[in-house]
Design an enzyme around this catalytic site. Sequence first.
Site, PDB file in Angstrom:
ATOM      1  N   THR A   1      10.530  -1.350 -18.746  1.00 52.35           N
ATOM      2  CA  THR A   1       9.802  -0.760 -17.621  1.00 52.35           C
ATOM      3  C   THR A   1      10.815  -0.277 -16.596  1.00 52.35           C
ATOM      4  O   THR A   1      11.833  -0.925 -16.366  1.00 52.35           O
ATOM      5  CB  THR A   1       8.903  -1.786 -16.906  1.00 52.35           C
ATOM      6  OG1 THR A   1       9.726  -2.874 -16.493  1.00 52.35           O
ATOM      7  CG2 THR A   1       7.811  -2.285 -17.790  1.00 52.35           C
TER       8      THR A   1
ATOM      9  N   GLU B   1       3.481  -1.601 -20.006  1.00 49.92           N
ATOM     10  CA  GLU B   1       2.953  -2.899 -20.461  1.00 49.92           C
ATOM     11  C   GLU B   1       1.659  -2.758 -21.257  1.00 49.92           C
ATOM     12  O   GLU B   1       1.160  -3.729 -21.810  1.00 49.92           O
ATOM     13  CB  GLU B   1       2.689  -3.806 -19.248  1.00 49.92           C
ATOM     14  CG  GLU B   1       3.939  -4.376 -18.594  1.00 49.92           C
ATOM     15  CD  GLU B   1       4.505  -3.476 -17.503  1.00 49.92           C
ATOM     16  OE1 GLU B   1       4.235  -2.253 -17.539  1.00 49.92           O
ATOM     17  OE2 GLU B   1       5.211  -3.991 -16.627  1.00 49.92           O
TER      18      GLU B   1
ATOM     19  N   LYS C   1      -1.021  -1.228   5.169  1.00 49.39           N
ATOM     20  CA  LYS C   1      -1.881  -2.242   5.775  1.00 49.39           C
ATOM     21  C   LYS C   1      -1.912  -2.012   7.271  1.00 49.39           C
ATOM     22  O   LYS C   1      -0.974  -2.344   7.981  1.00 49.39           O
ATOM     23  CB  LYS C   1      -1.387  -3.630   5.415  1.00 49.39           C
ATOM     24  CG  LYS C   1      -1.522  -3.822   3.914  1.00 49.39           C
ATOM     25  CD  LYS C   1      -1.151  -5.181   3.404  1.00 49.39           C
ATOM     26  CE  LYS C   1      -1.511  -5.223   1.919  1.00 49.39           C
ATOM     27  NZ  LYS C   1      -0.548  -5.915   1.079  1.00 49.39           N
TER      28      LYS C   1
ATOM     29  N   TRP D   1      -6.866  -1.608   4.577  1.00 49.29           N
ATOM     30  CA  TRP D   1      -5.933  -0.917   3.683  1.00 49.29           C
ATOM     31  C   TRP D   1      -6.162   0.594   3.728  1.00 49.29           C
ATOM     32  O   TRP D   1      -7.303   1.061   3.682  1.00 49.29           O
ATOM     33  CB  TRP D   1      -6.117  -1.412   2.241  1.00 49.29           C
ATOM     34  CG  TRP D   1      -5.631  -2.815   2.020  1.00 49.29           C
ATOM     35  CD1 TRP D   1      -5.175  -3.682   2.979  1.00 49.29           C
ATOM     36  CD2 TRP D   1      -5.548  -3.504   0.773  1.00 49.29           C
ATOM     37  NE1 TRP D   1      -4.816  -4.885   2.398  1.00 49.29           N
ATOM     38  CE2 TRP D   1      -5.038  -4.796   1.048  1.00 49.29           C
ATOM     39  CE3 TRP D   1      -5.839  -3.182  -0.544  1.00 49.29           C
ATOM     40  CZ2 TRP D   1      -4.814  -5.750   0.045  1.00 49.29           C
ATOM     41  CZ3 TRP D   1      -5.629  -4.120  -1.539  1.00 49.29           C
ATOM     42  CH2 TRP D   1      -5.118  -5.403  -1.243  1.00 49.29           C
TER      43      TRP D   1
HETATM   44  P1  AMP Z   1       4.941   3.046 -16.162  1.00 49.21           P
HETATM   45  O1  AMP Z   1       4.925   1.717 -16.766  1.00 49.21           O
HETATM   46  O2  AMP Z   1       6.307   3.496 -15.760  1.00 49.21           O
HETATM   47  O3  AMP Z   1       4.234   4.040 -16.990  1.00 49.21           O
HETATM   48  O4  AMP Z   1       4.155   2.956 -14.774  1.00 49.21           O
HETATM   49  C1  AMP Z   1       2.850   2.483 -14.727  1.00 49.21           C
HETATM   50  C2  AMP Z   1       2.277   2.724 -13.357  1.00 49.21           C
HETATM   51  O5  AMP Z   1       2.169   4.127 -13.098  1.00 49.21           O
HETATM   52  C3  AMP Z   1       0.863   2.232 -13.184  1.00 49.21           C
HETATM   53  O6  AMP Z   1       0.815   0.865 -12.942  1.00 49.21           O
HETATM   54  C4  AMP Z   1       0.394   3.072 -12.009  1.00 49.21           C
HETATM   55  O7  AMP Z   1       0.833   2.557 -10.782  1.00 49.21           O
HETATM   56  C5  AMP Z   1       1.078   4.375 -12.237  1.00 49.21           C
HETATM   57  N1  AMP Z   1       0.146   5.318 -12.885  1.00 49.21           N
HETATM   58  C6  AMP Z   1       0.057   5.620 -14.182  1.00 49.21           C
HETATM   59  N2  AMP Z   1      -0.895   6.549 -14.390  1.00 49.21           N
HETATM   60  C7  AMP Z   1      -1.440   6.831 -13.185  1.00 49.21           C
HETATM   61  C8  AMP Z   1      -2.475   7.698 -12.715  1.00 49.21           C
HETATM   62  N3  AMP Z   1      -3.159   8.496 -13.541  1.00 49.21           N
HETATM   63  N4  AMP Z   1      -2.753   7.698 -11.408  1.00 49.21           N
HETATM   64  C9  AMP Z   1      -2.082   6.903 -10.544  1.00 49.21           C
HETATM   65  N5  AMP Z   1      -1.087   6.085 -10.924  1.00 49.21           N
HETATM   66  C10 AMP Z   1      -0.766   6.033 -12.217  1.00 49.21           C
END
Ligand code: AMP
Length: 543
Positions: free
Chosen positions: A186, A331, A440, A445
């Site tokens: 990640t 994840e 916040k 929020w």
């Molecule tokens: P990653 O593991 O790098 O793909 O990041 C995952 C995170 O990306 C998620 O927990 C979200 O915070 C963000 N994310 C993924 N898809 C979206 C979406 N369509 N809209 C908003 N945030 C997103």
Amino acid sequence: MLGLMQDRPLLISQLIEFAAENHGDTEIVSRRVEGDIHRYTYRDARHRAKQMAEALVGLGIKPGDRIGTLAWNGYRHFELYYAISGMGAVCHTINPRLFPEQIVYIVNHAEDRILFVDANLLPLVEKLAPQFKGVRHIVAMTDRAHLPAGLAIPNLLVYEELISGKPGTYEWPEFDEKTASSLCYTSGTTGNPKGVLYSHRSTLLHAYGSALPDTLNVSARSVVLPVVPMFHVNAWGLPYSGCLAGAKLVFPGAALDGASLYELYENEKVTHTAGVPTIWLGLLNHMQSKGLKLSTLKYAVVGGSAAPPAMIETFQRAFGVEVLHAWGMTEMSPLGTVNTLKHKQLALPADQQLQVRLKQGRAVFGVDMKIVDDKGKDLPRDGKAFGDLLVRGPWIVSRYFRDEGGDPLREGGWFPTGDVATIDPDGFMQITDRSKDVIKSGGEWISSIDLENAAMAHPAIAEAAVIGVAHPKWDERPLMIVVPRPGANLTREAVLDFLKDKIAKWWMPDDVQFVEAIPHTATGKILKTKLRDDFKAYKLPTA
Ligand code: AMP
């Protein structure tokens, strides 16, 4: 009493076998790092993947060994997905855009034995190679003729030489479907990256789930171009669901600019594409400035960050492309939700329909989802209450590789996503923020994403980001940081005035600051930690 059906394990090798047997002459087209366009078929891909598995055995690779790839989307990377996992080893995809010290960290943490590297990334690897502890071989993913000159990488092997002359008759072994198949770290914004270790079972179930009509709708009639990199959560599983469906695959290599993508969409008659919003900004700008149209593209999957409303509308209205807004995480393999409308939403007037399309979508079968408050109490699915989003399911992480960070799960096996969301009565989930980014203000929020979306609809704004800044009375207040479009004459007052009728009054940013560029993570998300750092000394005019 147990059922009496055959107990065949779900294995990744079955995907390439299925595609080669049933869609043998379906094409896989790649824009190569070498510069030209390469085309061959699933049948060819299986043959070369088997040759590569034979080569790996020859290099002493054993089941469970980790093999790293530093590569763009292309046919050789695709072959490695199947060769490595198919023989029972673990395909560890590495993001070349990470900081060099992060690359070194994860290669060593994963204990990669071999590194496969695209030709144009070899200079990067040349610098880092002395720090790789357990890497025995580095393989250039090209042929001898295209090897960059003057590289000082000891014992460098060449992909085409490795497989040349191998029989390609390798029999994929059968083993437990829970065996590890691939590894992706990640891109954590704090601390060291953590490894998510997928299994054959999780990968196959995810491939089934993601090809469904209400998810990415991939079929044998699809031509799929994943812009999302194969080093970012396995290109959202498309190299697997593509095989499962028998879709034609088109790989864009390292050229992700609007002009290069557009050329592939038209020449290869692409129907499905997938990527993060920043990529689509480049494509849409290119097409609009040149007055171009898309003749075959039907679906653009937008995920990784929230799809701004202006992007959804432009794709739809100007280009006839349906945006499939999707949400997921490394994840989660990554797919959690996809936004496809039901009858009920299709009957809504256009502006209300857009409000639904802005949401991240409905859960894919296999993903359980709920929202909870600060104390862990379930919140209602009323589309209003927002809280921490929890998920569980067979393609969701249970622990990180080498137990980094301890047990991440909450009671009942729920994984906390770190996202804050609402869920409406029809099951549409909407992310309102990352839990770290939510502002916040006076105990309430404010969603930074909503503010960014509202601002991005302004024609003179190229990109907007909102962060919370310390405020003596309210704790935090929003600061909007804006990148104006080239040549635009934009003022703070004009931005605030534009937001007036689009957001709640108390959400109004206390200030607007203009910058030339907003920092992004290696996977294209706005890097809020860096922004907060850049504005550390900044004081709000209201403070
Ligand atoms: P990653 O593991 O790098 O793909 O990041 C995952 C995170 O990306 C998620 O927990 C979200 O915070 C963000 N994310 C993924 N898809 C979206 C979406 N369509 N809209 C908003 N945030 C997103």
